[in-house]
Design a protein around this motif. Sequence first.
Motif, PDB file in Angstrom:
ATOM      1  N   CYS A 169      -7.075   0.883  -2.953  1.00  0.00           N
ATOM      2  CA  CYS A 169      -7.384   2.140  -2.273  1.00  0.00           C
ATOM      3  C   CYS A 169      -8.483   2.909  -2.988  1.00  0.00           C
ATOM      4  O   CYS A 169      -8.993   3.886  -2.464  1.00  0.00           O
ATOM      5  CB  CYS A 169      -6.130   3.005  -2.126  1.00  0.00           C
ATOM      6  SG  CYS A 169      -5.569   3.761  -3.662  1.00  0.00           S
ATOM      7  N   GLN A 170      -8.830   2.470  -4.202  1.00  0.00           N
ATOM      8  CA  GLN A 170      -9.865   3.153  -4.979  1.00  0.00           C
ATOM      9  C   GLN A 170     -11.101   2.288  -5.189  1.00  0.00           C
ATOM     10  O   GLN A 170     -12.008   2.657  -5.917  1.00  0.00           O
ATOM     11  CB  GLN A 170      -9.302   3.571  -6.352  1.00  0.00           C
ATOM     12  CG  GLN A 170      -8.098   4.462  -6.282  1.00  0.00           C
ATOM     13  CD  GLN A 170      -8.421   5.788  -5.627  1.00  0.00           C
ATOM     14  OE1 GLN A 170      -9.237   6.548  -6.114  1.00  0.00           O
ATOM     15  NE2 GLN A 170      -7.805   6.046  -4.471  1.00  0.00           N
TER      16      GLN A 170
ATOM     17  N   VAL B  34       0.863  -1.180   0.000  1.00  0.00           N
ATOM     18  CA  VAL B  34       0.000   0.000   0.000  1.00  0.00           C
ATOM     19  C   VAL B  34       0.897   1.225   0.000  1.00  0.00           C
ATOM     20  O   VAL B  34       1.907   1.246   0.700  1.00  0.00           O
ATOM     21  CB  VAL B  34      -0.913   0.017   1.245  1.00  0.00           C
ATOM     22  CG1 VAL B  34      -1.735   1.296   1.295  1.00  0.00           C
ATOM     23  CG2 VAL B  34      -1.833  -1.196   1.253  1.00  0.00           C
ATOM     24  N   GLY B  35       0.550   2.229  -0.796  1.00  0.00           N
ATOM     25  CA  GLY B  35       1.426   3.394  -0.857  1.00  0.00           C
ATOM     26  C   GLY B  35       0.714   4.709  -0.655  1.00  0.00           C
ATOM     27  O   GLY B  35       0.517   5.155   0.461  1.00  0.00           O
ATOM     28  N   CYS B  36       0.232   5.311  -1.756  1.00  0.00           N
ATOM     29  CA  CYS B  36      -0.203   6.710  -1.697  1.00  0.00           C
ATOM     30  C   CYS B  36      -1.613   6.887  -1.177  1.00  0.00           C
ATOM     31  O   CYS B  36      -1.971   7.953  -0.716  1.00  0.00           O
ATOM     32  CB  CYS B  36      -0.089   7.334  -3.080  1.00  0.00           C
ATOM     33  SG  CYS B  36      -1.341   6.718  -4.231  1.00  0.00           S
ATOM     34  N   LEU B  37      -2.455   5.868  -1.278  1.00  0.00           N
ATOM     35  CA  LEU B  37      -3.858   5.928  -0.857  1.00  0.00           C
ATOM     36  C   LEU B  37      -4.683   6.908  -1.679  1.00  0.00           C
ATOM     37  O   LEU B  37      -5.768   7.313  -1.267  1.00  0.00           O
ATOM     38  CB  LEU B  37      -3.973   6.260   0.642  1.00  0.00           C
ATOM     39  CG  LEU B  37      -3.283   5.253   1.565  1.00  0.00           C
ATOM     40  CD1 LEU B  37      -3.204   5.799   2.977  1.00  0.00           C
ATOM     41  CD2 LEU B  37      -4.040   3.924   1.553  1.00  0.00           C
ATOM     42  N   GLU B  38      -4.205   7.341  -2.830  1.00  0.00           N
ATOM     43  CA  GLU B  38      -5.044   8.165  -3.688  1.00  0.00           C
ATOM     44  C   GLU B  38      -4.993   7.738  -5.144  1.00  0.00           C
ATOM     45  O   GLU B  38      -5.345   8.503  -6.042  1.00  0.00           O
ATOM     46  CB  GLU B  38      -4.734   9.648  -3.502  1.00  0.00           C
ATOM     47  CG  GLU B  38      -3.294  10.042  -3.789  1.00  0.00           C
ATOM     48  CD  GLU B  38      -3.064  11.549  -3.660  1.00  0.00           C
ATOM     49  OE1 GLU B  38      -3.128  12.057  -2.530  1.00  0.00           O
ATOM     50  OE2 GLU B  38      -2.833  12.202  -4.685  1.00  0.00           O
TER      51      GLU B  38
ATOM     52  N   VAL C 161      -2.462   6.947  -7.302  1.00  0.00           N
ATOM     53  CA  VAL C 161      -1.444   7.330  -8.280  1.00  0.00           C
ATOM     54  C   VAL C 161      -0.138   6.535  -8.180  1.00  0.00           C
ATOM     55  O   VAL C 161       0.734   6.700  -9.025  1.00  0.00           O
ATOM     56  CB  VAL C 161      -1.092   8.843  -8.247  1.00  0.00           C
ATOM     57  CG1 VAL C 161      -2.274   9.683  -8.632  1.00  0.00           C
ATOM     58  CG2 VAL C 161      -0.535   9.250  -6.898  1.00  0.00           C
ATOM     59  N   CYS C 162       0.020   5.667  -7.167  1.00  0.00           N
ATOM     60  CA  CYS C 162       1.306   4.964  -7.063  1.00  0.00           C
ATOM     61  C   CYS C 162       1.232   3.540  -7.596  1.00  0.00           C
ATOM     62  O   CYS C 162       2.251   2.914  -7.878  1.00  0.00           O
ATOM     63  CB  CYS C 162       1.835   4.982  -5.634  1.00  0.00           C
ATOM     64  SG  CYS C 162       1.098   3.748  -4.557  1.00  0.00           S
TER      65      CYS C 162
END
Lengths: 530, 217
Positions: free
Chosen positions: B72-73, B46-50, B52-53
């Motif tokens: 995350c989406q 898990v990285g950016c939570l928005e 884009v990563c």
Amino acid sequence: MRSGILLKQALESYRSDADVGPLPPPVDTDSLLNTFHPDHLRGSVVKLGVGVNAGDSCQRDLADLLQTEAYIDEADLAGTPVTDVDVLVIGGGGAGCAAALAAAEKGARVLLATKLRLGDSNTVMAEGGIQASIEPDDSVQKHIQDTLRGGHHAGNPSLVASMAEDGPDVLRWLIHLGMQFELTASGDLQTRRAGGMSASRLVYCRDYTGLEMMRVLREAVTQHRSIEVWEQSPAVELLSNEFGLKCVGAVLTSLIDGQMRIVRTRSVILATGGLGRLHLNGFATSNHLGATGDGLVLAYRIGAKLCELDSFQYHPTGLVYPSHLSGKLVTEGVRAAGALLLNANGNRFIDELQPRDIVCAAILRECQEGRGVRIDDERVGVWLDTPRLEQTQPGLLERQFPNLMSRTKGSGLDPRTQPLLVHPTLHYQNGGVIIDASGASTVPGLYAVGEVAGGIHGRNRIMGNALLEIICFGRRAGYAATAKRDRGPKKVTLEHINQLRRALTLAKMPMTRRAPQILPAYAKGGLWTR
Amino acid sequence: MSTATHEGDNRTHISLTINGLAVDVTAGMTLVEAAWHAGVPGITGVGCLEGVCGSCRVMLRRDKVVSVGLACQTFVESGIEVIFLPAASAPRHHYDINDFKDSWDIHARFHSIFPEASRCRHCHGCVGACPKDISVEDGVALAAQGRYREAGEAFFECVMCELCDVACPELIAPAHVGLFSRRITAHFHLRPPNLITRLEELRQKRVEMGEGERDED
């Protein structure tokens, strides 16, 4: 029950064509900041008790983390596999990749270890752009002045000069690696002007500048023959020589199987980023999951001096809703395009294009004085009036802010018809490890680059200097780390940890908590609630 | 006092499985939040939570339909089965942009680096896998024809999740074809006069100051 107007009520009374009233007369900015900015919250700053910064001011939550027990001691090193490399880079964001590529250009064998996946970083989320003085009416000198003024003159002028001078060459280096930028019809790099700039200086790639930069750097690193990448491998401690005075490597662990590994090297480059995920003062954050301040903890323990530990940037417009994007940014560009900030009564309360710290303080004032829009006990904010923007400039949101539109799409929220509820969010660590112009810290063998380093942005960073800083100092540290050709470390020890334990005991500090944190508590597999 | 939220009815309970574990959560959570909430172990991708990563890749099954996406989406749904995918394996296509000295032979080089790119069988696997709705197949076709600028433009929103690479039965590695196209477009064709002028000014200033040429590159 805290005050404020409930969301449902506020939504019902919201009209995108309502009269917003006149802008209130400007208040004294010093008293606004002193009363409402989170850096000045009563009780949020303490004095450090142990280490090279003893006596200096530090944010409370960060101070707790800097003065903690380590995970390992010397017994853990016995039997642990050892890897020898020329340069160890810790961190896989923009700064770490730039440092690894620069060191490899000079012929070094590089190991890049990163806590999550290569490219998981705040770099990838940067939207605005990167600063470099390239326009005829601009100069390196102006860039230096703007950066120092923006930082309330707390930045180190020689570091700022190095960064500004490197700006144009950083762009050339990125283009050589294959990064694209917006161009004018005649093929010039398109520039724009953002808050705090005296000339048009921000180059960009739509609202995806950081993503474009990160995927190019990531590909360049994975394709490079002399860079090895270890993912899911956070650093738990640095290693020192037998006197605890020089950095000679690091101990890494694996998130997959917990196996520890010793890396022995002449130079360690810390590029671990910031600390938004510590949620200082209880704030939501725009940062990625790995931003837990590990680098500051590791550097402080081995004796590197830090600076501006009580100064953080809170971005004024973090989303409150939709909840899964809580704390994520609505770019400053939306306000620059004309979107207004309104309180729950539908009135303007601040000039939206004031510096970030001032707008942030004004929003907090509205919320604390009962003019915020409240969802529940925890969540409150003010309106960012996007429908009005859509009404005056139809189609603008879709054209210029595809990132914002695609993020809100999934949750049934349309910024074109419903205003966005926003609240300041923890965004950037202004200070960090003190470095010189080659990225070297005060500890021999240890370099720090990117957000973990300090001294460039003073007490407030202006837009576009973060992406420049990570490449500029990443490259400088990468080149410098390969220049020293000694025979490498003889002994790797945890002598500096022994010294830390003595200091903590003498200062009668509790040694129950361990650091670095590595992941926020809620992501470690415990029960979690929003 | 009850609280009104944007979420509407967020008290609804939802049952699903994540990595084989039965999980009970509330509606409105993303799959990442659901995994954290239930304490599913080993969720480290898990990285950016928005969005884009491209780290939090998951495979989902709704009844008999299998799809992929970013955790995350993606919001929780009743009865779905979710598997967090491991990170992508090491790249199979190797090149160093510094080796490209002559832009006239780039087409030949492309086909020697990505020999599979011209073998697309139009199965639409990559298109269906892309969480960013990129027309992946068209992008690969453009690259195979040597139209690198247009191919790169098609991949503009690529977040490096490499789900298209997983989906491709011909092992084309479309995400890397896209990135290659974007990189060589900038590498060979981006020569902005305003930047070049400023670089030359700074170089002359260094010569005047007696600092000589930089040895950095």
